[in-house]
Write a protein that holds these residues in place. Structure first.
Motif, PDB file in Angstrom:
ATOM      1  N   ALA A 113       0.739  -1.364   0.062  1.00 41.07           N
ATOM      2  CA  ALA A 113      -0.132  -0.104  -0.068  1.00 41.07           C
ATOM      3  C   ALA A 113       0.689   1.273   0.029  1.00 41.07           C
ATOM      4  N   VAL A 114       2.153   1.283   0.598  1.00 38.91           N
ATOM      5  CA  VAL A 114       2.946   2.063   0.651  1.00 38.91           C
ATOM      6  C   VAL A 114       4.130   1.761   0.294  1.00 38.91           C
ATOM      7  N   LYS A 115       4.801   2.546  -0.772  1.00 32.97           N
ATOM      8  CA  LYS A 115       6.192   2.127  -1.500  1.00 32.97           C
ATOM      9  C   LYS A 115       7.416   2.438  -1.051  1.00 32.97           C
ATOM     10  N   HIS A 116       7.348   3.234   0.380  1.00 32.00           N
ATOM     11  CA  HIS A 116       8.751   3.543   0.887  1.00 32.00           C
ATOM     12  C   HIS A 116       8.572   2.898   2.456  1.00 32.00           C
ATOM     13  N   PHE A 117       9.777   2.695   2.915  1.00 34.13           N
ATOM     14  CA  PHE A 117      10.018   1.965   4.238  1.00 34.13           C
ATOM     15  C   PHE A 117      10.264   3.315   5.166  1.00 34.13           C
ATOM     16  N   LYS A 118       9.086   3.194   6.260  1.00 37.56           N
ATOM     17  CA  LYS A 118       9.070   4.228   7.310  1.00 37.56           C
ATOM     18  C   LYS A 118       9.589   3.504   8.306  1.00 37.56           C
ATOM     19  N   PHE A 119      10.607   4.165   8.970  1.00 40.02           N
ATOM     20  CA  PHE A 119      11.202   3.395  10.156  1.00 40.02           C
ATOM     21  C   PHE A 119      11.572   4.537  11.134  1.00 40.02           C
ATOM     22  N   GLY A 120      12.064   4.266  12.275  1.00 42.66           N
ATOM     23  CA  GLY A 120      12.743   4.991  13.349  1.00 42.66           C
ATOM     24  C   GLY A 120      14.087   4.219  14.058  1.00 42.66           C
ATOM     25  N   HIS A 121      14.438   4.734  15.118  1.00 36.61           N
ATOM     26  CA  HIS A 121      15.419   4.168  15.709  1.00 36.61           C
ATOM     27  C   HIS A 121      15.442   4.401  17.347  1.00 36.61           C
ATOM     28  N   LEU A 122      15.594   3.176  17.944  1.00 40.09           N
ATOM     29  CA  LEU A 122      15.349   2.977  19.260  1.00 40.09           C
ATOM     30  C   LEU A 122      16.532   3.501  20.018  1.00 40.09           C
ATOM     31  N   PRO A 123      16.451   4.084  20.931  1.00 40.51           N
ATOM     32  CA  PRO A 123      17.688   4.680  22.063  1.00 40.51           C
ATOM     33  C   PRO A 123      18.443   3.239  22.308  1.00 40.51           C
ATOM     34  N   GLY A 124      19.776   3.100  22.278  1.00 38.50           N
ATOM     35  CA  GLY A 124      20.626   2.324  22.503  1.00 38.50           C
ATOM     36  C   GLY A 124      20.583   1.155  21.531  1.00 38.50           C
ATOM     37  N   GLY A 126      21.563   1.604  18.420  1.00 34.02           N
ATOM     38  CA  GLY A 126      22.607   1.980  17.398  1.00 34.02           C
ATOM     39  C   GLY A 126      21.723   2.210  16.071  1.00 34.02           C
ATOM     40  N   LYS A 127      22.429   1.921  14.865  1.00 37.24           N
ATOM     41  CA  LYS A 127      21.810   2.197  13.627  1.00 37.24           C
ATOM     42  C   LYS A 127      20.707   1.355  13.135  1.00 37.24           C
ATOM     43  N   ARG A 128      20.302   0.363  14.021  1.00 37.60           N
ATOM     44  CA  ARG A 128      19.037  -0.405  13.511  1.00 37.60           C
ATOM     45  C   ARG A 128      17.819   0.323  13.180  1.00 37.60           C
ATOM     46  N   ARG A 129      17.202   0.058  12.066  1.00 38.06           N
ATOM     47  CA  ARG A 129      16.283   0.508  11.721  1.00 38.06           C
ATOM     48  C   ARG A 129      14.763  -0.155  12.248  1.00 38.06           C
TER      49      ARG A 129
END
Length: 231
Positions: A113-124, A126-129
């Motif tokens: 339904a949506v063609k782009h990845f929406k993500f965030g980062h959790l404290p601690g 690192g760079k994991r999406r």
């Protein structure tokens, strides 16, 4: 000072007219295009702010003459990196479930339904999406791409994989827990397809009882197989 204020005001006015501020992909969807041309055009879509952080647009893939189109939520981390839908763990679950339900995965078309990845980062972390669900506004912004795909493929049935896909196809009041496993008409004028909703394959991976969740997915997909005249 006045010149600085004027410059800042001009920049703000220009930003306010960025295409993503309109929250619609409509200006980017070429009229009369085939799937290949749609995919190429989607790579440059700026119909909402999600394009800013994503690696790339992840367009649909599969059989252009498919009788069944499967619609998921949005690309995940692996899909965003590879540029193809459902290539991660959830895709493996879906392929196995389709085969078990009597639907040949190679004869389907799959998209989001949506063609782009929406993500965030959790404290601690690192760079994991970390995946973040798209908003109704973002779902609506991307709807012209899905509409164009469905119009070209003209499937007999659409499978909504999860709540986001269900809302994109059936409206914001859709609830997967109440409407899964049923043949539901698409609420658009002139629409001929029916939708069968089920859980997103990733829900199987998150479930406490994975086997029960998986069998529920297979059961819903068998509704699709039976509607197509399969086993």
């Amino acid at each position: 000072m006045a010149a600085a204020r004027g410059s800042a005001g001009k920049a703000a006015a220009e930003a306010a007219h960025d295409p993503e501020d309109a929250y619609t992909a409509e200006p980017f969807v070429p009229r009369g295009a085939d799937l290949a041309a749609l995919r190429e055009a989607a790579a440059a879509c700026r119909g909402c702010p999600l394009h800013r952080e994503a690696t790339q647009t992840v367009f649909g893939a599969g059989d252009p003459g498919a009788r069944v189109v499967l619609v998921g939520e949005q690309p995940g981390d692996q899909e965003d990196r590879q540029g193809r839908p459902f290539v991660g763990p959830a895709g493996k679950v879906l392929t196995r479930a389709l085969d078990e339900a009597g639907i040949d995965p190679t004869e389907t078309y799959i998209t989001n339904a949506v063609k782009h990845f929406k993500f965030g980062h959790l404290p601690g972390r690192g760079k994991r999406r970390i995946h973040k669900p798209p908003s109704l506004r973002e779902i609506s912004a991307c709807r012209p791409w899905l509409t164009a795909e469905l119009s070209l493929i003209d499937p007999e049935l659409i499978v909504a994989l999860g709540a986001t896909a269900g809302k994109a196809l059936l409206g914001p009041s859709f609830r997967v827990t109440k409407q899964r496993g049923m043949l539901l008409p698409v609420p658009e004028e002139g629409a001929r397809e029916c939708v069968v909703a089920t859980i997103h394959p990733s829900a199987v991976l998150r479930a406490d009882d994975r086997e029960a969740a998986y069998q529920g997915l297979v059961s819903d997909l068998r509704v699709v197989a039976e509607a197509l005249g399969g086993p």
